[in-house]
Design an enzyme around this catalytic site. Structure first.
Site, PDB file in Angstrom:
ATOM      1  N   ASN A  50      10.412  -8.304  -1.310  1.00  0.00           N
ATOM      2  CA  ASN A  50      11.545  -7.582  -1.877  1.00  0.00           C
ATOM      3  C   ASN A  50      11.387  -7.297  -3.373  1.00  0.00           C
ATOM      4  OD1 ASN A  50      14.556  -6.801  -2.064  1.00  0.00           O
ATOM      5  ND2 ASN A  50      14.421  -8.554  -3.454  1.00  0.00           N
ATOM      6  N   SER A  75      11.176   2.164  -0.064  1.00  0.00           N
ATOM      7  CA  SER A  75      12.180   3.046  -0.653  1.00  0.00           C
ATOM      8  C   SER A  75      11.960   4.435  -0.068  1.00  0.00           C
ATOM      9  CB  SER A  75      12.038   3.103  -2.172  1.00  0.00           C
ATOM     10  OG  SER A  75      12.844   4.131  -2.718  1.00  0.00           O
ATOM     11  N   TYR A 126       6.752   4.818  -9.254  1.00  0.00           N
ATOM     12  CA  TYR A 126       7.487   3.936  -8.329  1.00  0.00           C
ATOM     13  C   TYR A 126       7.393   4.480  -6.904  1.00  0.00           C
ATOM     14  CZ  TYR A 126      11.585   1.631  -6.232  1.00  0.00           C
ATOM     15  OH  TYR A 126      12.440   0.922  -5.414  1.00  0.00           O
ATOM     16  N   ALA A 127       7.604   5.787  -6.754  1.00  0.00           N
ATOM     17  CA  ALA A 127       7.516   6.409  -5.430  1.00  0.00           C
ATOM     18  C   ALA A 127       6.111   6.251  -4.863  1.00  0.00           C
ATOM     19  CB  ALA A 127       7.887   7.892  -5.514  1.00  0.00           C
ATOM     20  N   ALA A 128       5.101   6.406  -5.695  1.00  0.00           N
ATOM     21  CA  ALA A 128       3.718   6.230  -5.245  1.00  0.00           C
ATOM     22  C   ALA A 128       3.495   4.799  -4.761  1.00  0.00           C
ATOM     23  CB  ALA A 128       2.756   6.558  -6.378  1.00  0.00           C
ATOM     24  N   LYS A 152       5.797   2.698  -3.597  1.00  0.00           N
ATOM     25  CA  LYS A 152       6.532   2.442  -2.354  1.00  0.00           C
ATOM     26  C   LYS A 152       5.865   3.149  -1.171  1.00  0.00           C
ATOM     27  CE  LYS A 152       9.690  -0.333  -3.872  1.00  0.00           C
ATOM     28  NZ  LYS A 152       9.712  -1.741  -3.422  1.00  0.00           N
TER      29      LYS A 152
END
Length: 255
Positions: A90, A142, A155-157, A159
């Site tokens: 998490n 995410s 961050y997207a990469a 996740k």
């Protein structure tokens, strides 16, 4: 949920937000909960709440970006608390920064916390699970990693990496009786969201826009996530692996 009582669960980033809510729910279902977080004081606070409701928990302060420290912590958890049956990845952190306004130092921090930390703890835990021929891994992804999100490129990469990693582990370890799945929160009221909106500017306008975008008409709360997480960790999900589920109030509806 079936099959959680008496199990040893590790929840990373367990001291606040979704992590803390998840720790409390596991304890309610009779699991022994190892609350893993960099913030020892906050982790101790979650353990106090677990014990107050009659559950069993221990706090472990670990810098998950440090592989050697993480390996040592996993050994300590198993020595002091029992073999790890369930791992919930998490831990996470983010800040609103458009890609062209960011740089390598920021990228490294985001990657270390959101991706490397997952690799660091999954490796020693999975080694032990694989030897025993049983285990559940639930990673918090995410929907930014599924569909992209402005101001969250790295961050997207990360996740997206967590999702692909989790599916690969599911394939590699299926014959060992280990499942690996992903839960993707939508916009959820946590400290990380507050920091994200603060960095983006015009916080209340952004909050209103997020809320209007959610079909169910509200932002998520940390307590909205544990149900899906515990389900995937339970015996009820014994035949589910390599899957991704969004808990977003309908903000995203991936097929």
């Amino acid at each position: 949920m079936r099959g959680l009582k008496g199990k040893t669960v590790v929840v990373t980033g367990g001291a606040g937000g979704i992590g803390a809510a998840t720790c409390l729910r596991f304890a309610e279902d009779g699991a022994r909960v190892a609350v893993v977080d960099l913030n020892q004081e906050a982790a101790d606070g979650v353990v106090a709440k677990i014990k107050a409701q009659g559950g069993e928990g221990m706090a472990f302060s670990v810098d998950l970006t440090d592989f050697d420290a993480t390996v040592a912590a996993v050994a300590r958890i198993e020595d002091e608390f029992g073999a790890i049956d369930i791992l919930v990845n998490n831990v996470g952190w983010d800040l609103f920064v458009p890609f062209l306004k960011s740089g390598p130092d920021f990228w490294t921090k985001i990657i270390d916390i959101n991706l490397r930390a997952v690799l660091n703890i999954t490796h020693p835990v999975l080694e032990r699970m694989s030897e025993r021929g049983a285990g559940r891994i639930v990673s918090i992804g995410s929907d930014a990693g599924r569909g992209g999100s402005s101001g969250e490129s790295v961050y997207a990469a990360c996740k997206a990496g967590v999702i692909a990693f989790s599916k690969t582990i599911a394939r590699e370890q299926a014959r060992r009786g280990i499942t690996s799945n992903v839960v993707c929160p939508g916009v959820t009221e946590t400290g990380m969201l507050e920091n994200f909106m603060e960095a983006a500017g015009d916080k209340e306008k952004l909050r209103t826009a997020f809320t209007r975008a959610v079909p169910l008409g509200r932002l998520g709360k940390p307590e909205d996530l544990p149900g899906a997480i515990l389900f995937l960790a339970s015996d009820d999900a014994a035949f589910i692996t390599g899957q991704v589920i969004s808990v977003s109030g309908g903000l995203t509806m991936h097929g």
